[in-house]
Scaffold this active site. Structure first.
Site, PDB file in Angstrom:
ATOM      1  N   HIS A 257      45.162  46.443  43.972  1.00 50.39           N
ATOM      2  CA  HIS A 257      43.901  46.941  43.411  1.00 50.39           C
ATOM      3  C   HIS A 257      43.366  45.912  42.426  1.00 50.39           C
ATOM      4  O   HIS A 257      44.131  45.378  41.621  1.00 50.39           O
ATOM      5  CB  HIS A 257      44.154  48.279  42.705  1.00 50.39           C
ATOM      6  CG  HIS A 257      42.886  49.035  42.401  1.00 50.39           C
ATOM      7  ND1 HIS A 257      42.004  48.626  41.430  1.00 50.39           N
ATOM      8  CD2 HIS A 257      42.375  50.169  42.935  1.00 50.39           C
ATOM      9  CE1 HIS A 257      40.989  49.484  41.396  1.00 50.39           C
ATOM     10  NE2 HIS A 257      41.191  50.430  42.298  1.00 50.39           N
ATOM     11  N   ARG A 273      33.338  49.931  39.168  1.00 57.40           N
ATOM     12  CA  ARG A 273      32.445  48.966  39.800  1.00 57.40           C
ATOM     13  C   ARG A 273      31.445  49.676  40.693  1.00 57.40           C
ATOM     14  O   ARG A 273      30.300  49.260  40.816  1.00 57.40           O
ATOM     15  CB  ARG A 273      33.255  47.930  40.591  1.00 57.40           C
ATOM     16  CG  ARG A 273      33.895  46.865  39.697  1.00 57.40           C
ATOM     17  CD  ARG A 273      34.893  46.011  40.463  1.00 57.40           C
ATOM     18  NE  ARG A 273      36.037  46.820  40.877  1.00 57.40           N
ATOM     19  CZ  ARG A 273      36.557  46.841  42.092  1.00 57.40           C
ATOM     20  NH1 ARG A 273      36.057  46.077  43.029  1.00 57.40           N
ATOM     21  NH2 ARG A 273      37.593  47.605  42.373  1.00 57.40           N
TER      22      ARG A 273
END
Lengths: 660, 243
Positions: A257, A273
Site C-alpha cells: 500500500h 488520495r
C-alpha cells in the site's frame, strides 16, 4: 477426547467468514464460526476507505455499471485474474451493498444540491440532482474509471463487520472465539473439519463438519513492516497447505500500500488520495504527475508504490532517524472535510505521529512509506470457492485465491470481495453441506487429535533449542529485504535458501514457558514453522516467475511476459519436504472477455505479447460488432463473449437510477 | 537520554486455579524507552526478551479494533495508542475489571459483548422484504450520519470498566448496550418502537440503572456521546405507560 459436530464449519470470523456463515445459517444449517479473537475485532474492521460497487448513484458515478467495474478489475489485475470470477463479483457487488444497507450499515448518503470536492488539487463544485438525494454515495479510488467506492466516513470495514456479525448473532450462528484451527481433518482427498486448539484452556478438540470454509484473511505478518493486524499470520492458509492436497495460488502476488504511516505501519486509507490528497517529496513537490500524467496520485496501488520507491531512490525522500519517507498531504481538503470524512485518519495521525493532518501546509503532512498490505494469493479455489483438489474444503476472502484480483488488487475491491464471496461462495458451500454427509471413522479423527496433543507436549518438553521470536523476526526481515516491492533473482535466491534453513531451525524450538494453556510462546512455537512454509511459497513463487506483472516486480525481468507467464502459480507442500512443489495452471486467452493488452501505465513496449491475444481480440470485436448491429443489449453481448455461472438470485439485473 | 521505564504488570493465571499455590502478584519489568513507544511496543518487547509467558491482547494495534483496553495507571485505555512519553517512569498495568479474566492482562470481552448484543437484539428488526437487485431505500444524509456516530463503538469495554453501576450491579447492560439501543432507535431501517426498547432495557439493569457518574463518556476512546444518549433514551422510555 472431544469431538464436536456441525453441518458447516467456518474458520475465520471476519467479513468473508461471517457472511458465508450467514449464508449457511439462512439455509438452516448448524453453523459454527471459529475465530482467534472476538469476531468484531477481526482485521476486516481496519478497512477504512470503502467498498466498490457500481451503483452509479452519484454525479461522478454516472454511467457506471458492471462492465466498467469489470474492465477496471481486469486491467487492475494486470490480466492475472480469472475473468469469470471477476464477472461473478461485479454482478453481485451492487446487491451486496444494498443488502448491507438493509442490515443497517449507515452508508454515507448523497445530499442534493452543490457540494465542493478537491479534484486534482482544484476545488470543484459538483451538483447532485434531487432524485439522487438519500441514495448511497461513493468516492474516488485508484485505478477506477468512475467514483465507485461506497463508504461510511473512513470506518467502512467497522460498520460492515458489525452489521454482518450482528446478522450472524440474529441467526444463531455458533460463534466461538479464542479458538484456533491448527490442522484440517481429511481422508481420501475429502475434508471433514479441523483440529482446534482452545487458546484459553489449551484443549485440543476435533470439529467435524460436512463442509469446511477457510476465511482467515491474509499473511502480511510474514513481513517485517505491514499494515496487517497482528493476527494476520496466514495460519488458515498454512493448514490448507499442510494437507499436501489443497494448493495455494499466486502466493508471490503481494500488494504494497502506498500510504501507511511511517514508521508505525498504520494504514492511512486510499480515500485520502481518492478525496483529493496528494503525495509530496522532500521539496514539497507533487511528484506523481511527473511519472503518471494521466492517473497521477490515483494510479493503481502497485504503480504508485513503485513510483514512490523510485522517487526516493533519486534522493527525493525525506530523511528521518527511522529511514527515508515521503509526505501525504490531505490538508488541501480542508478541516471540515477531514473532520467528517477522514476522522480516523486524523486520529491515527494525532496519536501515532503527533500531527494534525488538517493543519495547513507542511505542518499537517503525514510521513508515509509503502508497506505490505494485501495478499492476492491464497488457497486456490474453483469459481464455486471449493478447492479443486480437496473436496469439501472451501475458501473465501483474502485467504482465498478465488482470483478476481490477479496480480494487483484495486482499492475497495477486497472489502467488497469479502461480502460478495461470502454470498456466492457461502451459498455454494451451504449447498455442499446440504448435499454431503459425514462419512469418516472416528478412529481417523482421533488420530489427528492425538497427533496434535502429542505435538504440543513435545513442544513444551524441550529444554534447549532455538528461540522462536528470533526465528520469526529473521523471517520477517528476509521477506522485507528480498521479497518486497522490487525483487531480483539474486535476492530471491538468498531469501529462499535462508528461509529453508530457518524452517529447519524452527522445528527445534525450545519453549521457556511450559504450560499447555494460555501460553503465547507456545502459540508462536507451532505457528512459526507454518508461517515459514507460507513465506517459502511466496519467495519460491517469486523466484521462479521471471517476469513483472502487477505487484510482482522483477528488476531483472522488467517486462510483463504474456508469451510465457500468462499462468497461475500453484504451490503445494509434500509432508517432510523442505520446499514447496511449484506447478502452473494456464490462463486461457481464447476464453477471455478482455484479452491481454496495454494497462495504461509506463512505457507501451514493456510487454511481451502472446500471439493469441490479437486473435482473441479480433474475435471479440467481431462478435461485439455483429451483435450491436443486431440491436442486442450489453447483457446478451457479454453472455456471448464469456458465459459465466452464478446463482440466479445474484445474476439478476441490477436496477439503477434512470433504468426503465 | 532515554528514560528507563518500570512497567508493573498484575500477573494471575486462573487456568492454574487447581494449583492452590498460584496467587496474583505484581511483576516488574525494566525497559529502555524508545522514541514514540506505545504500550503495545513495550509489552511486545517484554514478551520477546524478558518474559515469554506474559499474556495480553492486541489485534489492529491502531486504535480501531478495541481489543487492547486495559487499566493504565488506574484508567481504562487502549494500550495500542497510549504513548509511554505521556506517562511517568512507573507504569502500572492491570486487566480491565468486570470482565472474566483469561490471564494477566487478557480478559474475555468477546463472550460478554456477544451476550450484550443478543440481549439488546442488536440487529435491524424489519418486516420488509428487501429486493437487493433494486435501488436502495433513500436515507436522509443527516440521519445516516447520526446513526454512524453511534455505530462507531468498538466494544473495547472501557465504558464498562469505568462504570460505577456495573461494579455494583453485575447484570447492568452498560453504556455500550444502551448506546446500541440508541443507535437502532435512530436507524430508519429498524421498525422497533419505544415500547419494544422498554421491554429490552426498561429496568434497573438497563436504562434506569445508570447513576450518571460519567465514567463511560470520560473513558470512551471514540468520544461517543454516551451520557447524552443514555439521558435521551431514559427520557423516552420513562414515558412508556405499559399495559
Amino acid at each position: 477426547m472431544k469431538i464436536k459436530y456441525c453441518d458447516a464449519l467456518v474458520i475465520g470470523g471476519g467479513l468473508a467468514g461471517l457472511r458465508a456463515a450467514v449464508a449457511a445459517a439462512q439455509k438452516g444449517l448448524s453453523t459454527t464460526v471459529l475465530s482467534l479473537v472476538p469476531v468484531k475485532r477481526s482485521h476486516s474492521a481496519a478497512a477504512q476507505g470503502g467498498m466498490q460497487a457500481s451503483l452509479g448513484n452519484a454525479k461522478m458515478s454516472e454511467g457506471d455499471n458492471e462492465d466498467v467495474h469489470f474492465t477496471d478489475t481486469v486491467k487492475g489485475s494486470d490480466w492475472g485474474c480469472d475473468q469469470e470470477v471477476a464477472r461473478m463479483f461485479v454482478t453481485t457487488a451492487p446487491k451486496a451493498i444494498r443488502e448491507l444497507a438493509s442490515w443497517g450499515v449507515p452508508w454515507t448518503r448523497i445530499k442534493r444540491g452543490n457540494h465542493e470536492a478537491v479534484i486534482n488539487t482544484k476545488r470543484t463544485t459538483i451538483f447532485e440532482d434531487n432524485d439522487k438525494h438519500g441514495l448511497i454515495n461513493s468516492r474516488d479510488f485508484g485505478g477506477t474509471k468512475k467514483w465507485r467506492t461506497c463508504y461510511t466516513s473512513d470506518a467502512t470495514g467497522h460498520t460492515m463487520l458489525f452489521a454482518v456479525a450482528n446478522e450472524s448473532l440474529r441467526l444463531n450462528v455458533n460463534i466461538e472465539d479464542r479458538k484456533e484451527a491448527i490442522a484440517l481433518i481429511h481422508h481420501e482427498n475429502r475434508c471433514y473439519g479441523a483440529i482446534v486448539r482452545d487458546l484459553i484452556t489449551g484443549e485440543i478438540a476435533a470439529y467435524v463438519s460436512k463442509g469446511t470454509l477457510i476465511a482467515t484473511g491474509g499473511y502480511g505478518r510474514i513481513y517485517e513492516i505491514t499494515t496487517n493486524a497482528v493476527i494476520c499470520e496466514g495460519i488458515g492458509t498454512a493448514i490448507a497447505l499442510e494437507t499436501g492436497i489443497a494448493k495455494l495460488g499466486n502466493m508471490e502476488a503481494v500488494q504494497f500500500h502506498p500510504t501507511p504511516l511511517f514508521p508505525s505501519g498504520i494504514l492511512l486509507t486510499e480515500g485520502c488520495r481518492g478525496d483529493g490528497g496528494v503525495l509530496r517529496d522532500k521539496d514539497g513537490h507533487r511528484f506523481m504527475p511527473d511519472y503518471e500524467p494521466e492517473k497521477k496520485d490515483l494510479a493503481s496501488r502497485d504503480v504508485v508504490s513503485r513510483r514512490m520507491m523510485e522517487h526516493m531512490r533519486k534522493g527525493k525522500g525525506v530523511e528521518s532517524p527511522y529511514g527515508t519517507h515521503l509526505w501525504l498531504d490531505i490538508s488541501i481538503l480542508g478541516r471540515e472535510h477531514i473532520e467528517k470524512n477522514l476522522r480516523d485518519v486524523q486520529e491515527i495521525c494525532e496519536y501515532f505521529a503527533g500531527i494534525d493532518p488538517a493543519d495547513e501546509g507542511r505542518k499537517g503532512w503525514a510521513p508515509v512509506h509503502p508497506m505490505q498490505h494485501y495478499s492476492m494469493g491464497g488457497i486456490r479455489t474453483k469459481p464455486t470457492g471449493e478447492s479443486p483438489t480437496l473436496k469439501g474444503l472451501f475458501s473465501a476472502g483474502e485467504a482465498a485465491c478465488w482470483d478476481m484480483h490477479g496480480f494487483n488488487r484495486l482499492g475497495g475491491n477486497s472489502v467488497s470481495e469479502t461480502v460478495v464471496a461470502g454470498m456466492i461462495v457461502g451459498n455454494y458451500f451451504a449447498d455442499f453441506c446440504i448435499e454431503n454427509q459425514i462419512d469418516i471413522k472416528t478412529e481417523i479423527i482421533e488420530k489427528f487429535v492425538f497427533e496434535k496433543e502429542a505435538y504440543m507436549k513435545e513442544l513444551v518438553s524441550k529444554d534447549t533449542g532455538e528461540d522462536v521470536f528470533r526465528i520469526k523476526n529473521r523471517m520477517k526481515r528476509i521477506m522485507q529485504e528480498y521479497v518486497g516491492i522490487f525483487r531480483d533473482g539474486e535476492g530471491l535466491e538468498k531469501a529462499v535458501s535462508e528461509l529453508e534453513q530457518l524452517y529447519v531451525k524452527s522445528k527445534n524450538v525450545a519453549v521457556k514457558n511450559k504450560q499447555l494453556s494460555a501460553n503465547p510462546e507456545l502459540e508462536e512455537a507451532y505457528r512459526v514453522p507454518m508461517m515459514l512454509k507460507v513465506a517459502l511459497c511466496v519467495a519460491k513463487g517469486a523466484l521462479d516467475r521471471t517476469e513483472s506483472r502487477g505487484a510482482h516486480t522483477r528488476e531483472d525481468y522488467p517486462k510483463r511476459d504474456d508469451a510465457n507467464w500468462l499462468k497461475r502459480t500453484l504451490t503445494s507442500w509434500k509432508e517432510g519436504d523442505l520446499m514447496p512443489t511449484v506447478e502452473y495452471e494456464p490462463l486461457d486467452i481464447m476464453k477471455m472477455e478482455i484479452p491481454p493488452g496495454f494497462r495504461g501505465y509506463g512505457a507501451k513496449g514493456n510487454l511481451i505479447e502472446n500471439p493469441q491475444s490479437a486473435i482473441r481480440q479480433q474475435e471479440v470485436d467481431e462478435i461485439r460488432e455483429k451483435m450491436e448491429s443486431e440491436g442486442k443489449d450489453r447483457y446478451e453481448i457479454q453472455e456471448a463473449l464469456m458465459p459465466f455461472e452464478l446463482q440466479s438470485e445474484y445474476k439478476r439485473v441490477n436496477i439503477r437510477l434512470g433504468d426503465k | 537520554m532515554a528514560r528507563e521505564l518500570t512497567i508493573k504488570v498484575l500477573r494471575y493465571d486462573p487456568q492454574q486455579k487447581s494449583n492452590g499455590s498460584v496467587k496474583a502478584y505484581f511483576q516488574e519489568y525494566k525497559i529502555k524507552e524508545a522514541d514514540s513507544m506505545t504500550i503495545y511496543l513495550a509489552l511486545t518487547q517484554i514478551r520477546e526478551t524478558l518474559d515469554a509467558g506474559l499474556s495480553f491482547d492486541f489485534v489492529c494495534r491502531a486504535g480501531i479494533c478495541g481489543s487492547c483496553a486495559m487499566m493504565i495507571n488506574g484508567r481504562p485505555k487502549l494500550a495500542c495508542r497510549t504513548l509511554t512519553k505521556d506517562l511517568p517512569n512507573e507504569i502500572i498495568l492491570l486487566p480491565l475489571p468486570t470482565f472474566n479474566l483469561i490471564k494477566d492482562l487478557s480478559v474475555n470481552t468477546g463472550v460478554w459483548m456477544d451476550a450484550m448484543s443478543k440481549r439488546v437484539e442488536s440487529w435491524i428488526h424489519s418486516s420488509k422484504e428487501i429486493d437487493i437487485a433494486n435501488i436502495e431505500e433513500p436515507v436522509e444524509p443527516e440521519v445516516a450520519d447520526a446513526v454512524f456516530e453511534l455505530d462507531r463503538c468498538i466494544e473495547c469495554g472501557c465504558c464498562v470498566a469505568g462504570c460505577g453501576t456495573k461494579l455494583i450491579k453485575e447484570d447492568f447492560v452498560g453504556a455500550v448496550g444502551l448506546n446500541r439501543v440508541a443507535r437502532f432507535e435512530c436507524d430508519p431501517h429498524d421498525e422497533r418502537t419505544i415500547d419494544d426498547y422498554y421491554e429490552l432495557v426498561g429496568d434497573d439493569n438497563g436504562i434506569f440503572g445508570c447513576m450518571t457518574l460519567l465514567g463511560c463518556e470520560d473513558t470512551c476512546p471514540k468520544h461517543l456521546p454516551l451520557q447524552n444518549k443514555i439521558a435521551y433514551m431514559r427520557r423516552k422510555l420513562a414515558t412508556v405507560q405499559g399495559s
